[in-house]
Design a protein around this motif. Structure first.
Motif, PDB file in Angstrom:
ATOM      1  N   HIS A 181      34.765 -30.996 -43.201  1.00  0.00           N
ATOM      2  CA  HIS A 181      35.779 -30.814 -42.160  1.00  0.00           C
ATOM      3  C   HIS A 181      36.864 -31.886 -42.259  1.00  0.00           C
ATOM      4  CE1 HIS A 181      36.463 -29.855 -37.601  1.00  0.00           C
ATOM      5  NE2 HIS A 181      37.432 -29.417 -38.363  1.00  0.00           N
ATOM      6  N   ARG A 182      36.448 -33.118 -42.501  1.00  0.00           N
ATOM      7  CA  ARG A 182      37.414 -34.215 -42.620  1.00  0.00           C
ATOM      8  C   ARG A 182      38.313 -34.047 -43.845  1.00  0.00           C
ATOM      9  NH1 ARG A 182      36.520 -39.959 -42.431  1.00  0.00           N
ATOM     10  NH2 ARG A 182      38.623 -39.820 -41.594  1.00  0.00           N
ATOM     11  N   LEU A 189      36.425 -31.840 -25.730  1.00  0.00           N
ATOM     12  CA  LEU A 189      36.037 -32.052 -27.121  1.00  0.00           C
ATOM     13  C   LEU A 189      35.707 -30.714 -27.788  1.00  0.00           C
ATOM     14  CD1 LEU A 189      33.868 -34.889 -28.501  1.00  0.00           C
ATOM     15  CD2 LEU A 189      33.281 -32.559 -29.110  1.00  0.00           C
ATOM     16  N   GLU A 190      34.939 -29.886 -27.097  1.00  0.00           N
ATOM     17  CA  GLU A 190      34.558 -28.597 -27.673  1.00  0.00           C
ATOM     18  C   GLU A 190      35.755 -27.677 -27.831  1.00  0.00           C
ATOM     19  OE1 GLU A 190      31.519 -27.194 -25.080  1.00  0.00           O
ATOM     20  OE2 GLU A 190      29.943 -28.458 -25.977  1.00  0.00           O
ATOM     21  N   SER A 191      36.693 -27.725 -26.893  1.00  0.00           N
ATOM     22  CA  SER A 191      37.889 -26.884 -26.988  1.00  0.00           C
ATOM     23  C   SER A 191      38.751 -27.277 -28.179  1.00  0.00           C
ATOM     24  CB  SER A 191      38.713 -26.987 -25.693  1.00  0.00           C
ATOM     25  OG  SER A 191      37.988 -26.482 -24.588  1.00  0.00           O
ATOM     26  N   VAL A 192      38.881 -28.590 -28.423  1.00  0.00           N
ATOM     27  CA  VAL A 192      39.677 -29.052 -29.560  1.00  0.00           C
ATOM     28  C   VAL A 192      38.960 -28.747 -30.875  1.00  0.00           C
ATOM     29  CG1 VAL A 192      40.686 -31.076 -30.686  1.00  0.00           C
ATOM     30  CG2 VAL A 192      40.841 -30.840 -28.209  1.00  0.00           C
ATOM     31  N   LEU A 193      37.631 -28.850 -30.881  1.00  0.00           N
ATOM     32  CA  LEU A 193      36.869 -28.484 -32.078  1.00  0.00           C
ATOM     33  C   LEU A 193      37.103 -27.029 -32.449  1.00  0.00           C
ATOM     34  CD1 LEU A 193      33.417 -30.276 -31.567  1.00  0.00           C
ATOM     35  CD2 LEU A 193      35.082 -30.724 -33.371  1.00  0.00           C
ATOM     36  N   ARG A 194      37.216 -26.163 -31.445  1.00  0.00           N
ATOM     37  CA  ARG A 194      37.459 -24.741 -31.716  1.00  0.00           C
ATOM     38  C   ARG A 194      38.832 -24.503 -32.332  1.00  0.00           C
ATOM     39  NH1 ARG A 194      34.078 -23.988 -27.095  1.00  0.00           N
ATOM     40  NH2 ARG A 194      35.821 -24.125 -25.627  1.00  0.00           N
ATOM     41  N   MET A 195      39.709 -25.486 -32.216  1.00  0.00           N
ATOM     42  CA  MET A 195      41.019 -25.395 -32.862  1.00  0.00           C
ATOM     43  C   MET A 195      40.937 -25.765 -34.348  1.00  0.00           C
ATOM     44  SD  MET A 195      43.402 -24.472 -30.635  1.00  0.00           S
ATOM     45  CE  MET A 195      42.236 -23.353 -29.850  1.00  0.00           C
ATOM     46  N   GLY A 196      39.728 -26.134 -34.803  1.00  0.00           N
ATOM     47  CA  GLY A 196      39.546 -26.486 -36.201  1.00  0.00           C
ATOM     48  C   GLY A 196      39.893 -27.918 -36.537  1.00  0.00           C
ATOM     49  N   LEU A 197      40.000 -28.771 -35.525  1.00  0.00           N
ATOM     50  CA  LEU A 197      40.405 -30.156 -35.745  1.00  0.00           C
ATOM     51  C   LEU A 197      39.198 -31.088 -35.695  1.00  0.00           C
ATOM     52  CD1 LEU A 197      43.604 -30.272 -33.485  1.00  0.00           C
ATOM     53  CD2 LEU A 197      43.391 -29.575 -35.881  1.00  0.00           C
ATOM     54  N   VAL A 198      39.333 -32.241 -36.333  1.00  0.00           N
ATOM     55  CA  VAL A 198      38.328 -33.295 -36.232  1.00  0.00           C
ATOM     56  C   VAL A 198      38.634 -34.091 -34.976  1.00  0.00           C
ATOM     57  CG1 VAL A 198      37.365 -35.356 -37.312  1.00  0.00           C
ATOM     58  CG2 VAL A 198      38.095 -33.420 -38.732  1.00  0.00           C
ATOM     59  N   VAL A 199      37.644 -34.306 -34.129  1.00  0.00           N
ATOM     60  CA  VAL A 199      37.907 -34.952 -32.838  1.00  0.00           C
ATOM     61  C   VAL A 199      36.777 -35.902 -32.476  1.00  0.00           C
ATOM     62  CG1 VAL A 199      36.888 -32.979 -31.616  1.00  0.00           C
ATOM     63  CG2 VAL A 199      38.413 -34.526 -30.383  1.00  0.00           C
ATOM     64  N   THR A 203      35.838 -27.306 -51.960  1.00  0.00           N
ATOM     65  CA  THR A 203      36.627 -27.588 -50.748  1.00  0.00           C
ATOM     66  C   THR A 203      38.046 -28.004 -51.121  1.00  0.00           C
ATOM     67  OG1 THR A 203      34.643 -28.283 -49.564  1.00  0.00           O
ATOM     68  CG2 THR A 203      36.752 -28.993 -48.659  1.00  0.00           C
ATOM     69  N   LEU A 204      38.175 -28.865 -52.110  1.00  0.00           N
ATOM     70  CA  LEU A 204      39.489 -29.318 -52.558  1.00  0.00           C
ATOM     71  C   LEU A 204      40.283 -28.165 -53.174  1.00  0.00           C
ATOM     72  CD1 LEU A 204      38.405 -32.707 -54.187  1.00  0.00           C
ATOM     73  CD2 LEU A 204      39.709 -32.436 -52.063  1.00  0.00           C
TER      74      LEU A 204
END
Length: 655
Positions: A419-420, A442-452, A569-570
């Motif tokens: 993910h990072r 935190l969970e809402s931002v995770l659902r955006m696909g971001l690292v939080v 991944t890369l």
């Protein structure tokens, strides 16, 4: 203060009888303890009564043993006063006001001006303010807060050993404040709740804001003469790595332990300063111990003689580095590394959350790495990753903190690291004091696909800003408008944070909203709809990337993310940047441009030969720097997706 002896003054005040003083003096001749301690130990005088009397004589306030036992002292405050000075003079630091450069301490002799001057000289502060405490209680507090000994106050509470602290009833404790009734003027405000007049217990408005502004100003100072924590840790990486070269199965172990424990710590909301202490402890945890046995919770549980030896060696690194004055948090982690979650560990049988979180994290990660990488792990065999993770889960709540064991499993799955890499090391930080709201956001931002990552205090967010580990900052208004304004003003005063998106979460009135936007808030969103707030975070995040916000280096290893998964991944993200690989003393790199390998270097080779040599590595530590520039002429043009297909074919064929 009167020149007469303490016993005479206590008799005159009606607190004790002449007979009681005689008994205490006889006990003093046998033990050498102070008269006050003897009176309390023998049950002839209550601790609160003695301290209240002394506080009146010294024109100060007092701190009871109960308060010292329950106090939460920040590591940065503990680090102000060297432990040797604290032990020698029976004095404990309580709080530091950087605005006034004022250090507050509790001392058995608060009237000793020479001592206070010495402390000021050693710590470099302008003023030292001393509260009075019982000598025995301060000594116990030093053991607890400097050395992480959770049993330090047990003797005082049980009365089985010297010195017994006479317990006071609830009414006495509720009314225990300085004997003057008002307390001295200009007494520094402490976060530690002490026995004071209730009117002094409420923090003055703006105190936090002043402290935050001061912290920001210190960060913005141009002078950085002292070695930073990151430089210190990098130095440990090199030195400990050299020491481990001679140990076949432990080469690079401490560096890997530090990195993986730090990832777990981030996931659990540790602030950057706490993460630094965790990393330092990881590098030092084996120093001074046997090279034949690597003690962990797993090996100790499987071998009684290992456990016995671990008890003897538990504090070896702390003693070894005592002259270096390690941060108190590091000493605590090192001292509690072999404590089991159910209390069956060593050396003290500390259990549950009484064990420092850093120690719980380090213990679980260390056991996992030892089981999977060290044949001499006390079990007689290497564990496959799945079996080692199963060991953590089966012993969750017994040897390991269940939450830590679960997160170690997540880290070892490679998902967090993947993910990072996908996000080029960028991350969102959330500062929210309300646990339910913090979790929802935190969970809402995770659902955006971001690292939080999320923090319960502003200090954690500020540390992350200082260390440039934030790409979008979310700050809750629950900390108060004044404190949020201080964060906004401070952040905008740091050049590196000038373009940082900052979202304020809350429902301010129109005037406050306008002031925050004027000071530097990028947006203000209601906290009632976390999904809408998360979408706004994603917009700010994307806008930062669009305007060339920097990426961050991502560190990992093939143990965490296997080579093929890393390259896939890369390739899928058509990444650009430098993938640096290190295996023991050999190192090299692949440079990528939009998913293609354009340059390779390894062990004196370059081009195709170097790339093939790097692809044959079965084990390696890696770091991916998305912002790295290629300064050499490109000499390859290999599509990374095709390279991964070739590797997959080889793997299937060899199987």
């Amino acid at each position: 203060m009167s020149k007469r002896r303490l016993g005479e003054r206590l008799i005159e005040a009606g607190l004790v009888t002449a007979e009681s003083v005689e008994k205490a003096l006889e006990h003093q001749r046998l033990t050498g303890y102070k008269l006050g301690d003897c009176l309390v130990e023998l049950g002839l005088l209550q601790e609160a009564a003695l301290l209240r009397f002394l506080a009146a004589e010294f024109n100060t306030r007092f701190v009871s043993a109960e308060k010292l036992a329950k106090a939460k002292l920040p590591p940065e405050v503990m680090d102000k006063l060297p432990v040797r000075l604290a032990e020698a003079q029976t004095v404990l630091p309580l709080a530091y006001d950087p605005e006034r450069k004022l250090l507050s301490v509790v001392a058995a002799e608060p009237q000793n001006k020479a001592l206070l001057d010495e402390i000021a000289l050693v710590t470099g502060v302008s003023e030292v303010y001393a509260y009075v405490g019982l000598r025995s209680a301060i000594a116990a507090a030093i053991k607890k807060h400097y050395y992480g000994d959770p049993t330090a106050f047990s003797a005082l509470e049980s009365g089985n050993n010297h010195p017994q602290i006479a317990r006071t009833d609830a009414a006495t404790m509720a009314n225990a404040y300085d004997a003057t009734g008002t307390g001295p003027r200009n007494v520094p405000n402490l976060q530690l709740r002490m026995d004071t007049d209730s009117s002094l217990r409420t923090r003055a408005p703006g105190t936090q804001s002043l402290r935050l502004n001061t912290q920001m100003r210190e960060v913005m100072g141009a002078s950085r003469a002292a070695v930073s924590e990151s430089d210190y840790i990098e130095t440990l990486t090199i030195l400990v790595g050299l020491l481990e070269q001679e140990r076949q199965h432990h080469r690079g172990h401490s560096a890997q332990l530090a990195r993986q424990a730090t990832i777990v710590g981030k996931r659990m909301g540790l602030a950057p300063r706490e993460l630094a202490s965790l990393a330092i402890a990881a590098y030092l945890h084996d120093l001074g111990k046997s090279s034949e046995r690597h003690h962990t919770l797993a090996s100790n549980a499987a071998n009684d003689d290992w456990k016995t030896e671990a008890k003897r060696l538990a504090r070896t690194p702390v003693k070894l580095f005592e002259p270096a004055h390690l941060p108190a948090a590091v000493n605590t982690i090192l001292s509690q590394l072999y404590e089991a979650y159910d209390g069956t560990g060593v050396p003290l049988g500390t259990k549950g959350e009484e064990i420092a979180l850093g120690a719980r994290i380090l213990a679980a990660v260390d056991s996992f790495l030892d089981l999977t990488k060290n044949p001499a792990n006390g079990h007689g065999k290497l564990f496959p990753k799945a079996q080692a993770l199963d060991h953590l889960q089966k012993n969750a709540g017994v040897l390991y903190d269940p939450v830590v064991a679960d997160i170690v499993g997540q880290v070892q799955s490679g998902e967090l690291l993947r993910h990072r890499i996908v996000q080029d090391g960028r991350q969102v930080l959330i500062a929210e004091s309300d646990e339910a709201m913090r979790t929802d956001m935190l969970e809402s931002v995770l659902r955006m696909g971001l690292v939080v990552h999320a923090f319960s205090t502003l200090e954690g967010a500020l540390d992350a800003l200082v260390q440039r580990e934030c790409d979008v900052l979310v700050v809750s208004l629950r900390f108060g408008i004044a404190d949020v304004m201080a964060v906004l003003q401070g952040a905008r005063g740091i050049p590196e944070c000038g373009g940082l998106p900052i979202l304020v979460l809350g429902e301010p009135d129109a005037s406050a909203r306008d002031r925050m936007l004027m000071v530097g808030a990028s947006a203000v969103e209601s906290s009632s709809d976390t999904e809408a707030a998360a979408k706004r975070v994603k917009e700010l995040y994307d806008d930062r990337i669009l305007h060339n916000g920097p990426a961050r280096v991502v560190h990992g290893s093939y143990d965490e993310l296997p080579q093929l998964e890393l390259l896939k991944t890369l390739a899928a993200g058509k990444k650009s940047g430098r993938l640096h690989l290190r295996h023991h003393s050999l190192e090299g790199y692949l440079h990528l441009e939009h998913g293609k390998v354009v340059y390779a270097s390894y062990a004196g080779q370059s081009g195709e030969a170097a790339m093939q040599a790097l692809l044959k590595l079965k084990q390696a530590d890696f770091q991916f720097d998305p912002d790295a520039l290629l300064l050499e002429m490109p000499h390859l043009d290999k599509d990374l997706a095709l390279v991964t297909k070739e590797l997959t074919t080889r793997k299937v064929a060899s199987a």
